[in-house]
Motif scaffolding. Structure first.
Motif, PDB file in Angstrom:
ATOM      1  N   VAL A  27    -106.390 -99.480  54.878  1.00 62.13           N
ATOM      2  CA  VAL A  27    -107.314 -98.598  54.166  1.00 62.13           C
ATOM      3  C   VAL A  27    -108.377 -99.414  53.450  1.00 62.13           C
ATOM      4  N   THR A  28    -107.994-100.512  52.809  1.00 57.35           N
ATOM      5  CA  THR A  28    -108.931-101.452  52.188  1.00 57.35           C
ATOM      6  C   THR A  28    -108.316-102.838  52.267  1.00 57.35           C
ATOM      7  N   GLN A  29    -109.114-103.857  51.955  1.00 55.86           N
ATOM      8  CA  GLN A  29    -108.606-105.226  52.024  1.00 55.86           C
ATOM      9  C   GLN A  29    -107.499-105.470  51.010  1.00 55.86           C
ATOM     10  N   VAL A  30    -107.567-104.747  49.869  1.00 60.25           N
ATOM     11  CA  VAL A  30    -106.546-104.935  48.844  1.00 60.25           C
ATOM     12  C   VAL A  30    -105.174-104.543  49.373  1.00 60.25           C
ATOM     13  N   PHE A  31    -105.134-103.542  50.296  1.00 63.83           N
ATOM     14  CA  PHE A  31    -103.878-103.069  50.836  1.00 63.83           C
ATOM     15  C   PHE A  31    -103.530-103.741  52.170  1.00 63.83           C
ATOM     16  N   ASN A  32    -104.182-104.868  52.457  1.00 64.44           N
ATOM     17  CA  ASN A  32    -103.988-105.536  53.740  1.00 64.44           C
ATOM     18  C   ASN A  32    -102.687-106.334  53.713  1.00 64.44           C
ATOM     19  N   LYS A  33    -101.568-105.643  53.847  1.00 62.35           N
ATOM     20  CA  LYS A  33    -100.267-106.290  53.836  1.00 62.35           C
ATOM     21  C   LYS A  33     -99.576-106.021  55.160  1.00 62.35           C
ATOM     22  N   SER A  34     -98.375-105.522  55.132  1.00 64.30           N
ATOM     23  CA  SER A  34     -97.649-105.282  56.371  1.00 64.30           C
ATOM     24  C   SER A  34     -98.046-103.940  56.979  1.00 64.30           C
ATOM     25  N   LYS A  35     -97.717-103.795  58.279  1.00 64.63           N
ATOM     26  CA  LYS A  35     -98.024-102.555  58.980  1.00 64.63           C
ATOM     27  C   LYS A  35     -97.312-101.375  58.325  1.00 64.63           C
ATOM     28  N   ILE A  36     -96.070-101.557  57.934  1.00 63.83           N
ATOM     29  CA  ILE A  36     -95.296-100.479  57.324  1.00 63.83           C
ATOM     30  C   ILE A  36     -95.924-100.036  56.016  1.00 63.83           C
ATOM     31  N   GLN A  37     -96.335-101.007  55.189  1.00 62.91           N
ATOM     32  CA  GLN A  37     -96.919-100.659  53.896  1.00 62.91           C
ATOM     33  C   GLN A  37     -98.268 -99.965  54.066  1.00 62.91           C
ATOM     34  N   ARG A  38     -99.084-100.426  55.029  1.00 60.84           N
ATOM     35  CA  ARG A  38    -100.373 -99.777  55.273  1.00 60.84           C
ATOM     36  C   ARG A  38    -100.174 -98.340  55.731  1.00 60.84           C
ATOM     37  N   LYS A  39     -99.175 -98.147  56.584  1.00 59.28           N
ATOM     38  CA  LYS A  39     -98.892 -96.799  57.059  1.00 59.28           C
ATOM     39  C   LYS A  39     -98.456 -95.899  55.916  1.00 59.28           C
ATOM     40  N   LYS A  40     -97.671 -96.443  55.001  1.00 55.83           N
ATOM     41  CA  LYS A  40     -97.224 -95.664  53.847  1.00 55.83           C
ATOM     42  C   LYS A  40     -98.420 -95.249  52.993  1.00 55.83           C
ATOM     43  N   VAL A  41     -99.376 -96.170  52.765  1.00 57.15           N
ATOM     44  CA  VAL A  41    -100.565 -95.856  51.965  1.00 57.15           C
ATOM     45  C   VAL A  41    -101.374 -94.748  52.634  1.00 57.15           C
ATOM     46  N   GLU A  42    -101.542 -94.856  53.956  1.00 52.93           N
ATOM     47  CA  GLU A  42    -102.303 -93.828  54.681  1.00 52.93           C
ATOM     48  C   GLU A  42    -101.605 -92.479  54.603  1.00 52.93           C
ATOM     49  N   ASN A  43    -100.294 -92.475  54.695  1.00 46.52           N
ATOM     50  CA  ASN A  43     -99.548 -91.222  54.576  1.00 46.52           C
ATOM     51  C   ASN A  43     -99.689 -90.625  53.177  1.00 46.52           C
ATOM     52  N   ASP A  44     -99.665 -91.491  52.146  1.00 42.86           N
ATOM     53  CA  ASP A  44     -99.821 -91.011  50.775  1.00 42.86           C
ATOM     54  C   ASP A  44    -101.194 -90.385  50.560  1.00 42.86           C
ATOM     55  N   ILE A  45    -102.234 -91.023  51.104  1.00 44.59           N
ATOM     56  CA  ILE A  45    -103.588 -90.469  50.983  1.00 44.59           C
ATOM     57  C   ILE A  45    -103.664 -89.116  51.671  1.00 44.59           C
ATOM     58  N   GLU A  46    -103.044 -89.023  52.843  1.00 40.91           N
ATOM     59  CA  GLU A  46    -103.058 -87.755  53.574  1.00 40.91           C
ATOM     60  C   GLU A  46    -102.315 -86.667  52.800  1.00 40.91           C
ATOM     61  N   LEU A  47    -101.220 -87.021  52.127  1.00 42.19           N
ATOM     62  CA  LEU A  47    -100.494 -86.060  51.306  1.00 42.19           C
ATOM     63  C   LEU A  47    -101.354 -85.557  50.154  1.00 42.19           C
ATOM     64  N   ILE A  48    -102.066 -86.488  49.492  1.00 44.06           N
ATOM     65  CA  ILE A  48    -102.938 -86.109  48.379  1.00 44.06           C
ATOM     66  C   ILE A  48    -104.023 -85.157  48.859  1.00 44.06           C
TER      67      ILE A  48
END
Length: 466
Positions: free
Chosen positions: A354-375
């Motif tokens: 989603v952004t460079q700050v969240f550029n970690k593992s694939k699982i964590q990025r997917k979790k962030v994207e899912n959280d944004i979609e929930l919001i």
């Protein structure tokens, strides 16, 4: 000297001030300057509006600017004024005007409670010279106003004004005041401390008129949502065609073909979901039109009011679903773009961060994207309101949902006018200790656990009121 003024910053005071006879000036400083001039000049040359005596011809000054309680107290102590008439707004009208200007109910209520308590304290200390009058009652009952002012040796024009503005915001403000005990109690207290113009301070609301006034904006919102959804469907079809073309051109790469098939399947699923949303939008629009065309009145008004509120709630949910689908579509389109740029496509390549700050593992990025979609899918998150309320977010390149997830909740910003993260974490300390975003917690767990949001939805207010 007699002074007439207001502590309410409202256009209604401008209308009312013009009807009260007396010398018009802007503020207390003008009175002070005139008073000093009066002490030097001969009494026969003093302007009649400022001349002091004990008869009914005593001068009256009308201050057109809004005054503070501190200014009122200071001038009463100076002994230059022997009668002060203060016009104020009752809670329902004050809150309605504030909310129309973008202020939340909670902030508006806090400010009204503060200023009204200060005014009552000043009035208790100066009962003999300080009189209180409700602005809305003064406009609605001009004859009673003239009688009260005459008793104070003042005069006013007894003209009937047009009906005070009534809309859904005023209706919501009435429900809010009825449910917040501090507001309703102080409303009654200041009414009993004021000059009597009306038997009570109940705000008369014409529900049928409000429904008719808000018909066109609601239908326009539905039409706009329908148009946006149709455009989204066209974009989905174009993306699907591009995927199919891309699949034909790169048949030699088996891994790439598998990835394209997966994306095509996802797009078809979104397309089916959006077709369903479009059908629901048409259904809501037809329901609203049936409500607005109904000629029922009397006992049926309450049922019509509740039905409109439910339809508005359904519209908010559908728009939230569309926002969530748009976000998901953006992720898929970006993945397709990445596929076209690289001939070394790997099936396991993760969707972009989603952004460079969240550029970690694939699982964590997917979790962030899912959280944004929930919001985005929550009726409590309003992207347009968030950008309007916080201009710094609008000027940045980050999306409103991502900003609230990363920074907004920690900065105690509101995701929309119907939810307060600060109130939620204060009410439920276990949520604060967990460190989870308060709106995410409410979506994932709070609603199912029977927890409540800080600001009730309009239909909840009606149910409690009924």
């Amino acid at each position: 000297m007699k002074v007439v003024l207001t502590i309410a910053d409202t256009q209604r005071w401008v209308v009312l001030a013009e009807r009260i006879e007396g010398h018009k000036t802007t503020n207390f400083d003008s009175i002070s300057q005139e008073s000093r001039t009066s002490d030097v000049d001969n009494a026969s040359h003093v302007d009649s509006a400022y001349q002091m005596n004990s008869t009914s011809d005593e001068g009256t000054v009308v201050l057109t600017d809004v005054c503070t309680n501190e200014q009122i107290t200071e001038k009463i102590k100076s002994n230059a004024i022997n009668t002060v008439v203060v016009f104020y707004q009752q809670a329902e009208h004050y809150l309605a005007e504030a909310v129309r200007q973008g202020v939340s109910f909670e902030k508006a209520a806090e400010e009204w409670l503060r200023t009204t308590n200060e005014l009552l304290q000043t009035q208790r200390k100066n009962r003999a010279c300080l009189k209180l009058i409700n602005i809305e009652q003064a406009l609605a009952a001009p004859t009673a106003l003239c009688e009260q002012l005459t008793a104070l040796y003042m005069t006013a024009t007894c003209e009937v004004v047009d009906s005070l503005e009534q809309d859904v915001t005023l209706l919501a403000a009435c429900q809010y005041v009825a449910q917040v005990q501090k507001l309703s109690r102080l409303n009654l207290l200041i009414q009993t401390s004021s000059l009597l113009l009306s038997a009570d301070n109940k705000v008369e609301v014409n529900v049928e008129s409000i429904i008719g006034t808000n018909q066109e904006p609601l239908v326009a919102q539905l039409n706009e949502s329908t148009a946006e959804n149709s455009l989204l469907l066209m974009q989905l079809q174009q993306v699907q065609e591009e995927i199919e073309e891309n699949s034909i051109e790169k048949t030699t790469n088996n891994a790439e073909q598998v990835a394209q098939q997966q994306l095509t399947s996802k797009l078809k699923g979104i397309e089916a979901e959006n077709l369903l949303l479009l059908t629901q939008l048409h259904h809501v629009q037809e329901e609203l039109e049936r409500v607005f065309l109904s000629k029922d009145s009397g006992d049926e008004q309450k049922k019509l009011k509740q039905k409109v509120i439910k339809l508005e709630h359904k519209l908010r949910n559908i728009k939230a679903d569309l926002a969530s689908k748009n976000y998901r579509l953006g992720l898929i389109v970006q993945e397709i773009a990445d596929m076209k740029r690289s001939v070394f496509w790997k099936t396991g390549t993760p969707i972009r961060a989603v952004t460079q700050v969240f550029n970690k593992s694939k699982i964590q990025r997917k979790k962030v994207e899912n959280d944004i979609e929930l919001i985005l899918s929550s009726e409590f998150f309003d992207a347009e309101w968030y950008l309007s309320e916080y201009p710094d977010v609008a000027e940045s390149t980050i999306s409103p949902a991502e900003h609230y997830l990363r920074f907004g909740a920690a900065e105690q910003r509101f995701p929309g006018p119907l939810f307060s993260g600060a109130w939620y974490t204060e009410t439920y300390p276990d949520v604060a200790e967990s460190g989870i975003n308060p709106l995410l917690h409410y979506i994932k767990f709070g609603r199912a656990e029977g927890r409540t949001a800080s600001v009730k939805l309009l239909q909840d207010q009606f149910k409690a009121g009924d």
